[in-house]
Design an enzyme around this catalytic site. Structure first.
Site, PDB file in Angstrom:
ATOM      1  N   ASP A 113       4.458   0.936  12.084  1.00 17.27           N
ATOM      2  CA  ASP A 113       3.263   0.288  11.525  1.00 17.27           C
ATOM      3  C   ASP A 113       3.103  -1.163  11.981  1.00 17.27           C
ATOM      4  O   ASP A 113       2.073  -1.777  11.703  1.00 17.27           O
ATOM      5  CB  ASP A 113       3.288   0.341   9.996  1.00 17.27           C
ATOM      6  CG  ASP A 113       3.064   1.750   9.499  1.00 17.27           C
ATOM      7  OD1 ASP A 113       3.227   1.984   8.281  1.00 17.27           O
ATOM      8  OD2 ASP A 113       2.747   2.630  10.323  1.00 17.27           O
TER       9      ASP A 113
ATOM     10  N   CYS B 298      -5.003  12.713  12.893  1.00 16.19           N
ATOM     11  CA  CYS B 298      -5.768  11.460  12.863  1.00 16.19           C
ATOM     12  C   CYS B 298      -5.482  10.728  14.176  1.00 16.19           C
ATOM     13  O   CYS B 298      -4.725  11.207  15.018  1.00 16.19           O
ATOM     14  CB  CYS B 298      -5.384  10.628  11.652  1.00 16.19           C
ATOM     15  SG  CYS B 298      -3.740   9.962  11.746  1.00 16.19           S
TER      16      CYS B 298
ATOM     17  N   ARG C  45      -0.580  15.122  12.136  1.00 10.59           N
ATOM     18  CA  ARG C  45       0.140  14.756  10.905  1.00 10.59           C
ATOM     19  C   ARG C  45       0.677  16.051  10.260  1.00 10.59           C
ATOM     20  O   ARG C  45       0.151  16.528   9.272  1.00 10.59           O
ATOM     21  CB  ARG C  45      -0.768  13.997   9.940  1.00 10.59           C
ATOM     22  CG  ARG C  45      -1.407  12.758  10.528  1.00 10.59           C
ATOM     23  CD  ARG C  45      -0.442  11.657  10.948  1.00 10.59           C
ATOM     24  NE  ARG C  45       0.249  11.018   9.860  1.00 10.59           N
ATOM     25  CZ  ARG C  45      -0.217   9.954   9.205  1.00 10.59           C
ATOM     26  NH1 ARG C  45      -1.387   9.464   9.511  1.00 10.59           N
ATOM     27  NH2 ARG C  45       0.452   9.417   8.228  1.00 10.59           N
ATOM     28  N   PRO C  46       1.684  16.657  10.891  1.00  6.09           N
ATOM     29  CA  PRO C  46       2.187  17.937  10.362  1.00  6.09           C
ATOM     30  C   PRO C  46       2.793  17.761   8.970  1.00  6.09           C
ATOM     31  O   PRO C  46       3.184  16.647   8.600  1.00  6.09           O
ATOM     32  CB  PRO C  46       3.263  18.328  11.369  1.00  6.09           C
ATOM     33  CG  PRO C  46       3.683  17.048  11.994  1.00  6.09           C
ATOM     34  CD  PRO C  46       2.464  16.175  12.024  1.00  6.09           C
ATOM     35  N   ILE C  47       2.874  18.827   8.216  1.00  7.98           N
ATOM     36  CA  ILE C  47       3.523  18.749   6.892  1.00  7.98           C
ATOM     37  C   ILE C  47       4.558  19.852   6.731  1.00  7.98           C
ATOM     38  O   ILE C  47       4.886  20.255   5.611  1.00  7.98           O
ATOM     39  CB  ILE C  47       2.465  18.813   5.760  1.00  7.98           C
ATOM     40  CG1 ILE C  47       1.602  20.067   5.873  1.00  7.98           C
ATOM     41  CG2 ILE C  47       1.606  17.575   5.733  1.00  7.98           C
ATOM     42  CD1 ILE C  47       0.775  20.314   4.621  1.00  7.98           C
TER      43      ILE C  47
ATOM     44  N   ARG D 160      -4.726  10.667   4.812  1.00  7.51           N
ATOM     45  CA  ARG D 160      -3.598  11.606   4.949  1.00  7.51           C
ATOM     46  C   ARG D 160      -2.574  11.353   3.854  1.00  7.51           C
ATOM     47  O   ARG D 160      -1.902  12.257   3.411  1.00  7.51           O
ATOM     48  CB  ARG D 160      -2.912  11.419   6.311  1.00  7.51           C
ATOM     49  CG  ARG D 160      -3.850  11.400   7.498  1.00  7.51           C
ATOM     50  CD  ARG D 160      -4.250  12.793   7.928  1.00  7.51           C
ATOM     51  NE  ARG D 160      -5.308  12.747   8.901  1.00  7.51           N
ATOM     52  CZ  ARG D 160      -6.585  12.642   8.602  1.00  7.51           C
ATOM     53  NH1 ARG D 160      -6.950  12.520   7.348  1.00  7.51           N
ATOM     54  NH2 ARG D 160      -7.499  12.651   9.549  1.00  7.51           N
TER      55      ARG D 160
ATOM     56  N   LYS E 120       0.850  -1.200   0.000  1.00  2.00           N
ATOM     57  CA  LYS E 120       0.000   0.000   0.000  1.00  2.00           C
ATOM     58  C   LYS E 120       0.888   1.253   0.000  1.00  2.00           C
ATOM     59  O   LYS E 120       0.679   2.168  -0.789  1.00  2.00           O
ATOM     60  CB  LYS E 120      -0.891   0.020   1.233  1.00  2.00           C
ATOM     61  CG  LYS E 120      -1.580   1.360   1.493  1.00  2.00           C
ATOM     62  CD  LYS E 120      -2.471   1.345   2.711  1.00  2.00           C
ATOM     63  CE  LYS E 120      -1.774   1.654   3.986  1.00  2.00           C
ATOM     64  NZ  LYS E 120      -1.487   3.069   4.263  1.00  2.00           N
ATOM     65  N   ASN E 121       1.910   1.255   0.857  1.00  3.12           N
ATOM     66  CA  ASN E 121       2.692   2.484   1.028  1.00  3.12           C
ATOM     67  C   ASN E 121       3.738   2.719  -0.053  1.00  3.12           C
ATOM     68  O   ASN E 121       4.328   3.793  -0.107  1.00  3.12           O
ATOM     69  CB  ASN E 121       3.313   2.519   2.427  1.00  3.12           C
ATOM     70  CG  ASN E 121       2.235   2.708   3.489  1.00  3.12           C
ATOM     71  OD1 ASN E 121       1.076   3.018   3.164  1.00  3.12           O
ATOM     72  ND2 ASN E 121       2.581   2.495   4.733  1.00  3.12           N
TER      73      ASN E 121
ATOM     74  N   LEU F  76       7.722  19.734   6.994  1.00  2.00           N
ATOM     75  CA  LEU F  76       8.909  19.313   6.230  1.00  2.00           C
ATOM     76  C   LEU F  76       8.607  19.294   4.728  1.00  2.00           C
ATOM     77  O   LEU F  76       9.448  19.697   3.913  1.00  2.00           O
ATOM     78  CB  LEU F  76       9.387  17.936   6.705  1.00  2.00           C
ATOM     79  CG  LEU F  76       9.834  17.869   8.170  1.00  2.00           C
ATOM     80  CD1 LEU F  76      10.149  16.429   8.571  1.00  2.00           C
ATOM     81  CD2 LEU F  76      11.036  18.771   8.424  1.00  2.00           C
TER      82      LEU F  76
ATOM     83  N   ARG G  32      -8.797  -0.493   4.589  1.00  2.00           N
ATOM     84  CA  ARG G  32      -7.943   0.539   3.990  1.00  2.00           C
ATOM     85  C   ARG G  32      -6.593  -0.046   3.602  1.00  2.00           C
ATOM     86  O   ARG G  32      -5.973   0.406   2.654  1.00  2.00           O
ATOM     87  CB  ARG G  32      -7.704   1.684   4.984  1.00  2.00           C
ATOM     88  CG  ARG G  32      -8.920   2.508   5.288  1.00  2.00           C
ATOM     89  CD  ARG G  32      -8.527   3.720   6.088  1.00  2.00           C
ATOM     90  NE  ARG G  32      -7.361   4.353   5.481  1.00  2.00           N
ATOM     91  CZ  ARG G  32      -6.684   5.346   6.074  1.00  2.00           C
ATOM     92  NH1 ARG G  32      -7.041   5.768   7.251  1.00  2.00           N
ATOM     93  NH2 ARG G  32      -5.650   5.900   5.484  1.00  2.00           N
TER      94      ARG G  32
END
Ligand code: EPZ
Length: 422
Positions: free
Chosen positions: A307, A116, A121-123, A92, A22-23, A125, A399
């Site tokens: 994970d 979540c 979930r900062p962005i 996300r 998935k990732n 960077l 998911r």
């Protein structure tokens, strides 16, 4: 909504085939919009998150066709460059479209992902790296609005307070491959999914060096071609089934994994006193009645993956002794603790540390899924809990796990998926 009804106490036997990652799929699907032509992706798992990504691509104007784990993407019809809140808030990971949109179309309007259950979930960077490449970024009513006339290569330090960032690295690689000149990314993420993205982009014509290390060098090119590509297997799905074999004291074979991606898990299982029999692309779980408590700290790859933290916690609820899990990637990622304790586990939290006192057994109960990996942890616990365990809201599982109950039932589990009577 649907729930699982699990009859605990059954041994497992047989083989489980691992699906595509998935990732790795999500950033590669996003990067395919940068091609001047059609892309065909094989081994794409049939998951809700993949369907969400496809919905966003269709919304932007791309043409897609997804069947039998093969996804065709033709980006030529893309005519809009915004990702609305209703899509981004459900996943996300869709943030990985930001770099490709800005690289190819020089503009993007993207809803801020928000937080979540596993934490904020900062962005910051992502934004820092994009600005370094010459992109103007504004924040307008919860949307990031990015635009540029030309992307220029630069030197970017991408480490944050929690170490490297997987999707920030993916976004900056995508933006840099079509920038003018050279880009150096320091403190890049080393995850296998980043290596898979780099291999995909290099096959499209990108010039990338050092992927898989903390220092990646990119020479910008003018265009990228549509190609055919096969996604790597899912290391988190692999680890989840390995733990299913050990927690049920069964001998099962996990086929089609890349064991090189699982060394931190294998190391911890051996430290717990278990024997792990494995080759390049398979693992056989060698059952044992008891295992020792261990200490785990989650870290960016090649450290123990966050994970797999919840699934490992389920496994440690019946270990001999007191285990400690320190969550260094998402310090709040413990929503599964309360639900595992409802099944009779003995876990206490102290900030980003979980102390797990081994108990003799778990007892079935009604529990609730909350996020993707926590849900998998509850299924693992349900496989061994005495009696019946009911897990509600299992849409979280859909998911990220393809045919989860089907794969487990095929090797002896007793899991029924039923409609929840509201
Ligand atoms: C990816 O998320 C994965 N998702 C996550 O998997 C995984 O848990 C995570 O990497 C860590 O391995 C996908 O690949 C789609 P990060 P990502 O940026 O990239 C902080 C699953 O279950 N950070 O590597 O969003 C962040 O808060 C999902 O499949 C910043 O501070 O995670 C976290 O503490 C869940 N600023 C740490 O870095 C930023 O700009 C690592 O996050 C970005 C991140």
């Amino acid at each position: 909504m649907e729930k699982f009804i699990i009859e605990g106490g059954n041994k497992l036997e047989g083989e489980v085939e691992i699906s595509g990652s998935k990732n790795a799929s999500l950033p590669i699907i996003a990067a395919s919009i940068m091609a001047d032509g059609k892309t065909i992706l094989h081994n794409i798992p049939d998951l809700k998150d993949v369907h969400t990504m496809i919905k966003i691509l269709n919304y932007l104007g791309a043409k897609t066709k997804f069947e039998n784990n093969t996804l065709e993407i033709d980006p030529s019809g893309i005519y809009q460059f915004t990702a609305p809140y209703e899509f981004v808030s459900t996943m996300r990971g869709s943030i990985c479209l930001l770099g490709p949109l800005l690289a190819k179309y020089k503009k993007a309007r993207f809803s801020m992902p928000g937080g979540c259950v596993i934490g904020p979930r900062p962005i910051d960077l992502h934004i820092k790296g994009l600005k370094k490449l010459g992109i103007e970024i504004e924040n307008e009513e919860g949307y990031i609005v990015g635009k540029t006339t030309k992307l220029k290569g630069n030197k970017i330090f991408l480490g944050g307070n929690f170490g490297s960032s997987v999707l920030a690295t993916a976004n900056i690689i995508c933006a840099a491959v079509l920038a003018e000149g050279e880009t150096i990314i320091e403190f890049a993420a080393c995850e296998p999914e980043i290596v898979d993205l780099a291999n995909f982009l290099k096959k499209m014509g990108a010039k990338i060096y050092g992927e898989g290390s903390h220092l990646i060098r990119i020479e910008g090119v003018k265009k990228l071609n549509g190609i055919e590509y096969k996604i790597i297997p899912d290391r988190i799905e692999s680890g989840t089934y390995i733990l299913a074999g050990y927690i049920t004291k069964s001998k099962i074979k996990i086929e089609g994994a890349i064991t090189q991606h699982l060394l931190s898990l294998i190391d911890k299982l051996e430290e717990a006193g278990l024997e792990v029999y494995y080759g390049e692309d398979y693992v056989v779980t060698i059952p044992k009645e008891k295992w020792k408590a261990v200490e785990i700290t989650t870290l960016p790859f090649p450290g123990f993956p966050t994970d797999l933290q919840a699934q490992m916690m389920s496994f440690l609820t019946i270990a001999d002794g007191i285990s400690l899990i320190t969550e260094k990637v998402f310090p709040e990622r413990f929503i599964h603790v309360g639900e595992l304790n409802r099944l009779g586990a003995d876990i206490t939290l102290d900030g980003s540390k979980a102390i797990i006192k081994g108990v003799n057994n778990l007892k079935g109960a009604k529990v609730m899924a909350s996020d993707l990996r926590a849900s998998a942890a509850l299924v693992l616990a349900g496989l061994i809990a005495e009696g019946i365990t009911e897990i509600s809201r299992i849409y979280h599982l859909d998911r990220g796990y393809e045919k989860f109950e089907e794969k487990l039932n095929n090797i002896g589990a007793k899991i029924k998926r039923v409609k929840e009577v509201s």
